[in-house]
Each structure stands twice: as C-alpha cells, then as structure tokens.
Design an enzyme around this catalytic site. Structure first.
Site, PDB file in Angstrom:
ATOM      1  CD  GLU A  81      -3.002  -1.429   2.160  1.00 11.34           C
ATOM      2  OE1 GLU A  81      -3.349  -0.442   2.904  1.00 11.34           O
ATOM      3  OE2 GLU A  81      -3.527  -2.230   2.343  1.00 11.34           O
TER       4      GLU A  81
ATOM      5  CB  SER B  24       2.176   1.099  11.035  1.00 13.22           C
ATOM      6  OG  SER B  24       0.899   0.907  10.499  1.00 13.22           O
TER       7      SER B  24
ATOM      8  CG  HIS C  63     -15.667  -6.672   6.509  1.00 18.27           C
ATOM      9  ND1 HIS C  63     -15.293  -5.824   7.618  1.00 18.27           N
ATOM     10  CD2 HIS C  63     -14.531  -6.730   5.810  1.00 18.27           C
ATOM     11  CE1 HIS C  63     -13.947  -5.329   7.361  1.00 18.27           C
ATOM     12  NE2 HIS C  63     -13.537  -6.047   6.383  1.00 18.27           N
ATOM     13  CG  HIS C  64     -15.484 -13.101   7.220  1.00 24.19           C
ATOM     14  ND1 HIS C  64     -15.412 -14.424   6.357  1.00 24.19           N
ATOM     15  CD2 HIS C  64     -16.744 -12.960   7.505  1.00 24.19           C
ATOM     16  CE1 HIS C  64     -16.337 -14.911   6.548  1.00 24.19           C
ATOM     17  NE2 HIS C  64     -17.420 -14.021   7.472  1.00 24.19           N
ATOM     18  CD  GLU C  65      -9.462  -6.489   9.225  1.00 24.02           C
ATOM     19  OE1 GLU C  65      -9.589  -5.913   8.423  1.00 24.02           O
ATOM     20  OE2 GLU C  65      -8.449  -7.124   9.334  1.00 24.02           O
TER      21      GLU C  65
ATOM     22  CG  HIS D 272      -9.464  -5.169   1.176  1.00 27.16           C
ATOM     23  ND1 HIS D 272      -9.332  -3.892   1.187  1.00 27.16           N
ATOM     24  CD2 HIS D 272     -10.029  -5.503   0.222  1.00 27.16           C
ATOM     25  CE1 HIS D 272     -10.057  -3.194   0.449  1.00 27.16           C
ATOM     26  NE2 HIS D 272     -10.831  -4.242  -0.260  1.00 27.16           N
ATOM     27  CD  GLU D 273      -5.963  -5.095   4.632  1.00 26.56           C
ATOM     28  OE1 GLU D 273      -6.731  -5.872   5.122  1.00 26.56           O
ATOM     29  OE2 GLU D 273      -6.317  -3.730   4.448  1.00 26.56           O
TER      30      GLU D 273
ATOM     31  CD  GLU E 220      -6.302  -2.610   0.565  1.00 22.03           C
ATOM     32  OE1 GLU E 220      -5.947  -3.284   1.235  1.00 22.03           O
ATOM     33  OE2 GLU E 220      -6.786  -1.437   0.818  1.00 22.03           O
TER      34      GLU E 220
ATOM     35  CD  GLU F 293      -8.164   1.561   2.583  1.00 19.41           C
ATOM     36  OE1 GLU F 293      -8.987   0.892   2.613  1.00 19.41           O
ATOM     37  OE2 GLU F 293      -7.068   1.179   3.206  1.00 19.41           O
TER      38      GLU F 293
HETATM   39  C1  NOJ Z   1      -8.545  -1.925   5.758  1.00 19.79           C
HETATM   40  C2  NOJ Z   1      -9.203  -2.119   4.269  1.00 19.79           C
HETATM   41  O1  NOJ Z   1      -8.509  -1.915   3.067  1.00 19.79           O
HETATM   42  C3  NOJ Z   1     -10.462  -1.494   4.488  1.00 19.79           C
HETATM   43  O2  NOJ Z   1     -11.211  -1.476   3.260  1.00 19.79           O
HETATM   44  C4  NOJ Z   1     -11.379  -1.942   5.560  1.00 19.79           C
HETATM   45  O3  NOJ Z   1     -12.431  -1.334   5.749  1.00 19.79           O
HETATM   46  C5  NOJ Z   1     -10.520  -1.859   7.106  1.00 19.79           C
HETATM   47  N1  NOJ Z   1      -9.253  -2.511   6.888  1.00 19.79           N
HETATM   48  C6  NOJ Z   1     -11.183  -2.609   8.003  1.00 19.79           C
HETATM   49  O4  NOJ Z   1     -11.381  -3.765   7.954  1.00 19.79           O
HETATM   50 CA    CA Z   2      -5.874  -2.167   3.074  1.00 21.67          CA
END
Ligand code: NOJ
Ligand code: CA
Length: 693
Positions: free
Chosen positions: A162, A184, A403-405, A473-474, A492, A498
């Site tokens: 990123e 970070s 969504h699965h963070e 993402h990530e 992503e 963002e």
């Molecule tokens: C980073 C992601 O790129 C973003 O889209 C997401 O909203 C946040 N993490 C929280 O999961």
């Molecule tokens: Ca991200």
C-alpha cells in the site's frame, strides 16, 4: 492446437516468440550454472543472467549440463468467466530445457514460454535421487538489464504494497526508496529492494512489466536491485526462521514474467499473466456474478466520527464475552436502521450489493498490538439484526456482502472458516470481503510468505466449495489465480481509494496502477468518490483527494474489475444524481477492450464493449497536467448511428480547487470519428455510447 514438437540435445538452446519479435537463449556458464538472455526487436533486454535455487539439502546452481530440449508451439484460446475480453488468445512457443548435474545427482527443468507480448519461465524440480523435501533458502534468478532504465516501483516489503509509486531509475533508486517512511507493522526491506509487479522503460523506449504468475505453494518474490550494474535478483519472502519455502518434489515454481513491448498500450492489453495460470478449476461457475456495490464503509473513513466497534468499554473490561453488558458508543453505523438505508439506496439505483463492515463481535481493540479480542464470524453485534436484514435485502432484490476482518489472525480464521461460511450461506450472503490488517498473529508470518500464500488459496478453495465470491484485502498480491478460481473477484493489494482520506492519492497514482498492480488481477480500488474534501477518521486532519468528480467515473473503465464499489455516502450521491447515473449504467464485465492511448504515470484512454449489450464505454484519465485525449471511435461497428453521453470536467475544473465542476452533454457520433476531449488537471472523462434506434 500443437503445431510443432521437437526434441534434441544441445549445448545451448534458443527460441523465438511466434512473430519472432522476442528471442531467448539459454546456456550454461563455465561453472555449469544455467544462464538466459532476452532480446526484443533490435534491443537487448537482458544480457546473460543466471538461474538457480538454493536449499539446505542441496543446490540447483552449479555443475549442470543441458541434456535435452523440447520445443512446442501452442495456439489456443479460452473464455474467462469475467474480464476485459470474452475470449483470450493463448499463443506461444515453449522450450523446456532439461538439465542434469552429477555429484550429487540433481535434475532441473527450465520451462520458457515466449509470447509476442512477453515471456514466462519457471523452475520445475522433478523427483530427485537425493532428498525430495527441500528447505528452500532462496531463488537466484537474475535479470541483468543493460542500461540505466527508468523504473516505476514501490519499496520491497514482506507485508504490504500500500505505497505510492516512484518514477525513478536504477542509479536514482536508493534516493527514491529512502524517501519512504516506515509502514506500521510491515517489514520493509532496506536498501534497494523493490517488489513486483513493477515497470521499466528502457533507454530504447521498450516497456517491461515484471511480475510472477500462478503464485502457489511458494512465497512472493521481491527483487534486490544492483543499481551500479542495472541488475535485479529474486528475493523470496522468508518465514521467521529465514526459510523461503518448504517444498516436496516434484514441484514447479510460479512463472517469472516479463511483459515486453515498445507500445505502452500493449502492456495494458496483455493477458500474459492470466495465460500462464491454470484453467478454471470450478466446474459450475453460474453462481459467480460480477457486481457493483455500496457499503457501510466510507462513514468510518471520513468525518472523524464513526467506528467499526460497537462499544468503547473494552479497555475497562478486557476479556469480556457478553456484549449485552457493554455500553454502545453511539457511533456504530453497522446497525439495522442504517443498513436498511443503504439497502434502500442500492435498490433505488440498481446497485447489486451492500457491504457492511463492523457488524460482528471483535472490533474493540482490533487494530492495537494487543489484539485482546477475537473476531467471531458468526456473532453479530446486538444492534445488527441478521434475520431482519436478510429478509429486508431479499425483499428489495439486494445482496448483502459479508465482511471478515481477521486482524491478521489467519490461523484462527482457518479454524472458524467452515462456521463462518455456513453462517453466510444460512443468511443469504454470496460474497465476502476479507481483511488482514496488522502483523500476522500469532504465527509471526509475513503477509506474503509461503504460509500466507497457501492460506489465501485455501480460503478461496473453501469459499468455492460454499459458492462464495471473495474480495481480499491485505492478502498476497495477485498473480492471475483468478483465472483458476474466478470466485476470487478482486483484491486490494495496493494503495487504494481509501487513502484519499489519509493524505490523498496524487492523480498519477491511478495512471500507474494499470501498468503494474493490475497485471496480476482486478483491484478493489473503490472508485466513485464525489465529495473529495475529506477528513481522516483517525486524526481529524483534512485531506484533499487527487481527483475531479468526472475522473472518478472514468476509473470504472481504467481500473477494470468485476467487483466495483461506489464508495461514497448515499447522501453525497443524492447531491449529484445526474453524474451518479453513469455509475448506475456502467457494466463490470466486458466483451472487448481497446487501449487507445497510454503512458505510465501520465494518461490512459480505453474503450470497452459491454458483455451483455452493444454499448461501448470510454474512460480517459490524466495526471496532474491538463490534457486533450484523442478518442478514435474506429472501434464502433460501421453502418450504424450512435449517441454518446459525455461526463466531462467543466472548463474550469481542477482536482485541487474545483473538483466537482463537471458537465454532461450528449452528441451524435460516427464510427471512425476522432473526438478531442479536454481533461482537467487530475481530471478525466467517461463516455457511454449507445446505438441510435
Ligand atoms: C483495511 C481495508 O483496506 C479497508 O477497506 C477496511 O475497511 C479496513 N481494513 C477494516 O477492515
Ligand atoms: Ca488495506
């Protein structure tokens, strides 16, 4: 269709691409190390460059002889489930170079494919007489360029991509990379290491995209750059013990890829990375559906008010499991009423899906180093009524997106995966956005190490079992695996939209991504930002997006993806309903694409044909300089009349001072007509062309 096959013994071996514009030679040097070199038309792209692998058990680097060479020509085509073209031609000459070494005995095959738009090659390790388990320390693939070429790159990093892009050169690279601050929780490799995909422009004006294809069972590749000798060497992402990969033979590495052309448009049009991936492994793909979506998302990024978490009580009560005892913080937008508002908006405007972030337990303290909460993927917060929203969305014909963070607890996510996917299916969710923010706990893996590459594929395969589409993402940067697993709609894996709320992306950023990051697969960039004056959620600082409003519409064409967000808040779209009409109309799946103009970091103009109608769309963007795009309508079928609706920057538009100044006009156009279209600094144009009835 196989046109030619031959086998012979040779000291050196060579092959050209089908048209002969690229030629490659392979030999072994005086130490028995394989070397290859590459020419394009009259330019030397790579001078002799060594190839090899080094494991604890043995090395595949010295003492080799070429014992045989097989060549074959292949010309075939395939139909992607979604993409930029309805048919992709896969036309190459292949050469497999068989190598053997004695004392100890080792065997290695180097397989090269030469396409007219580039090269792919990989190492194939057949079963050996010695150990068939390898603890791989590194791959020693060299790319020896011949001059101080221009480089478009981001820093080498084991965890993140990123970053903003540097336009630099071999000799200026140390200075360019030293300007990046620390990211970070990500491990940047200091010195002159970069990551792929990256782009070069040679001093002869040849463009080269470097990347890899079909990354599986292996770590991602960075490149160590020797700036004095204009040379690069592979640098595999290690695990915490310094091991790159644990391999069981037989094993084939990912393909190392170079897309090569003296016309920048060919780099954008190339399907080489997809061609080097395995065909689709999912038999029934009828459930895989390209789509547009809005989301309970941007509220958390802008305005400095909303949170993913339901409560702020967590610090006082670590270890709490009963959420009903927590005080709601009153700033939690993933609540039933608000989600209904998004569903209504989507239904009214024909948007397929609504993503909801912050719906489940675990967000308290999620981004801190302590991570003293576990995410639960089947436990909604008390203010999010799963049953009600399931029925409400269905009644409005809108799909909710899960969504699965994971906060990078990938190991725990694997343990919960079946429960999580069952919960989704029970509640009518067909798509999930995954996330891996922060350091990988508790395994101490890197985001792009072998274990995480395997994890990503495991999630995609399990998702396919449940008929679930994924937007990750990530995750490790894409390498075309979406051909094999087309339920992997987007990733992503780059600095996305963002960041407009965190300092902004300069207009050039979206003029380089299609040449670099996008060659691996579609990006969930999240275009569609209409309100470009923002304040960053974490700091309350002002941020100015590097874009005009019209340019945001063009991004739906220049950043193609089968999964496109309309990222802004419904209330911002309601302010500009005539411009939002373009987002309602624009397709996300294409029958054909024509790159009309392109220069990395500067400008892109592309025309695309809708897969499900005869409508054409044109998108053009520029960097921070104003520009006149030349749009040659030669792609329109002759003998018909067309009407174009043009969404353009107003004459006084400017990304910084006047971003919302746009105009919409309609005009009659003819096949072969050439339009001159003014683009504002940081601006763009989006055009819809329909046949006149
Ligand atoms: C980073 C992601 O790129 C973003 O889209 C997401 O909203 C946040 N993490 C929280 O999961
Ligand atoms: Ca991200």
């Amino acid at each position: 269709m196989f046109l030619l096959a031959a086998a012979f013994n040779a000291a050196a071996a060579g092959i050209t691409s089908p048209s002969g514009n690229l030629s490659l030679e392979v030999d072994v040097d005086s130490l028995g190390t394989p070397v290859y070199s590459l020419e394009y038309k009259s330019s030397v792209i790579l001078s002799p460059s060594r190839l090899g692998l080094k494991a604890d058990e043995t090395e595949f680097l010295h003492g080799f002889e070429i014992t045989g060479v097989d060549t074959i020509t292949v010309d075939r085509s395939w139909e992607p489930v979604w993409g930029e073209y309805s048919t992709v031609r896969d036309h190459f000459k292949e050469m497999a170079v068989h190598l053997e070494a004695k004392d100890p005995s080792r065997k290695l095959i180097l397989r090269f494919r030469l396409f007219d738009d580039g090269v792919g090659f990989r190492y194939e390790l057949p079963v050996q007489k010695g150990s068939n388990y390898l603890t791989l320390r590194n791959e020693l693939t060299e790319f020896n360029y011949t001059d101080n070429h221009r480089l478009y790159c981001i820093p080498g990093d084991y965890d993140t991509d990123e970053y903003l892009w540097s336009e630099t050169s071999f000799t200026a690279l140390p200075e360019a990379l030293s300007a990046y601050g620390r990211h970070s929780e990500a491990q940047r490799v200091n010195g002159t290491t970069v990551q792929t995909p990256l782009l070069l422009k040679t001093t002869d004006g040849v463009y080269v995209n470097m990347h890899e294809a079909a990354l599986a069972g292996y770590p991602a590749m960075l490149l160590d750059v020797d700036t004095d000798n204009f040379s690069m060497k592979s640098h595999l992402v290690p695990d915490r013990l310094g091991v790159s990969a644990y391999l069981q033979l037989p094993f084939n590495t990912p393909w190392r890829t170079l897309i090569v052309s003296d016309d920048a448009r060919d780099i954008l049009a190339s399907q080489l990375v997809l061609n080097l991936n395995e065909p689709c492994k999912i038999e029934d793909t009828s459930w895989i559906k390209p789509m547009k979506f809005v989301g309970v998302w941007w509220e958390m990024f802008t305005g400095n008010v909303k949170t993913w978490a339901y409560s702020n009580d967590y610090l006082a009560k670590p270890g709490i499991t009963d959420y009903s005892t927590l005080q709601p913080n009153g700033r939690h937008p993933a609540n039933t009423e608000n989600v209904k508002r998004y569903i209504d908006f989507a239904a009214k405007h024909g948007i397929d899906g609504v993503l909801v972030e912050g719906w489940n337990e675990g967000w308290e303290d999620w981004a801190s180093y302590r991570k003293n909460r576990q995410f639960l993927f089947d436990k909604p917060y008390p203010d999010f009524d799963v049953d009600l929203l399931r029925d409400y969305a269905a009644s409005k014909g809108v799909k909710l997106i899960m969504h699965h963070e994971t906060a990078a607890n990938a190991a725990d996510y694997e343990l919960q995966l079946d429960r999580a996917f069952s919960f989704m299916k029970d509640n009518n969710y067909d798509a999930v956005k995954t996330g891996y923010v922060g350091a990988i706990i508790p395994r101490s893996e890197h985001h792009t190490s072998q274990w995480m590459v395997d994890h990503a594929r495991h999630v995609i395969e399990r998702a396919a079992d449940y008929k679930i589409m994924v937007d990750s993402h990530e995750a490790p940067r894409p390498t075309g695996l979406c051909r094999t697993y087309p339920n992997w709609l987007a990733q992503e894996s780059a600095r996305g939209g963002e960041f407009e709320s965190m300092g902004g992306n300069p207009p050039s950023h979206t003029c380089i991504l299609p040449f670099t990051r996008l060659k691996g697969g579609p990006m969930d960039y999240t275009p569609g930002l209409f309100e470009t004056r923002l304040s960053y959620y974490g700091e309350g600082k002002d941020s100015q997006a590097g874009t005009t409003l019209a340019r945001q519409l063009a991004l739906y064409l220049t950043l193609p993806s089968p999964l496109q967000m309309a990222c802004d808040l419904p209330e911002n779209y309601e302010r500009f309903p005539d411009a939002f009409k373009f987002i309602e109309d624009v397709p996300v799946d294409w029958a054909d694409s024509r790159y009309l103009e392109a220069e990395p970091n500067r400008y892109i103009t592309v025309a695309r044909l809708d897969k499900h109608s005869s409508d054409w769309y044109v998108g053009a963007i520029t960097d921070s300089d104003a520009r006149v795009a030349e749009i040659d309508l030669g792609f329109l079928p002759k003998g018909k009349k067309y009407e174009a609706t043009v969404y353009e920057d107003a004459p006084d538009a400017h990304w910084k001072d006047n971003p919302q100044a746009y105009r919409i006009r309609t005009l009659s156009v003819k096949p072969g007509q050439k339009l001159k279209q003014a683009l504002a600094p940081g601006g763009g144009v989006a055009i819809r062309i329909v046949e006149k009835k």
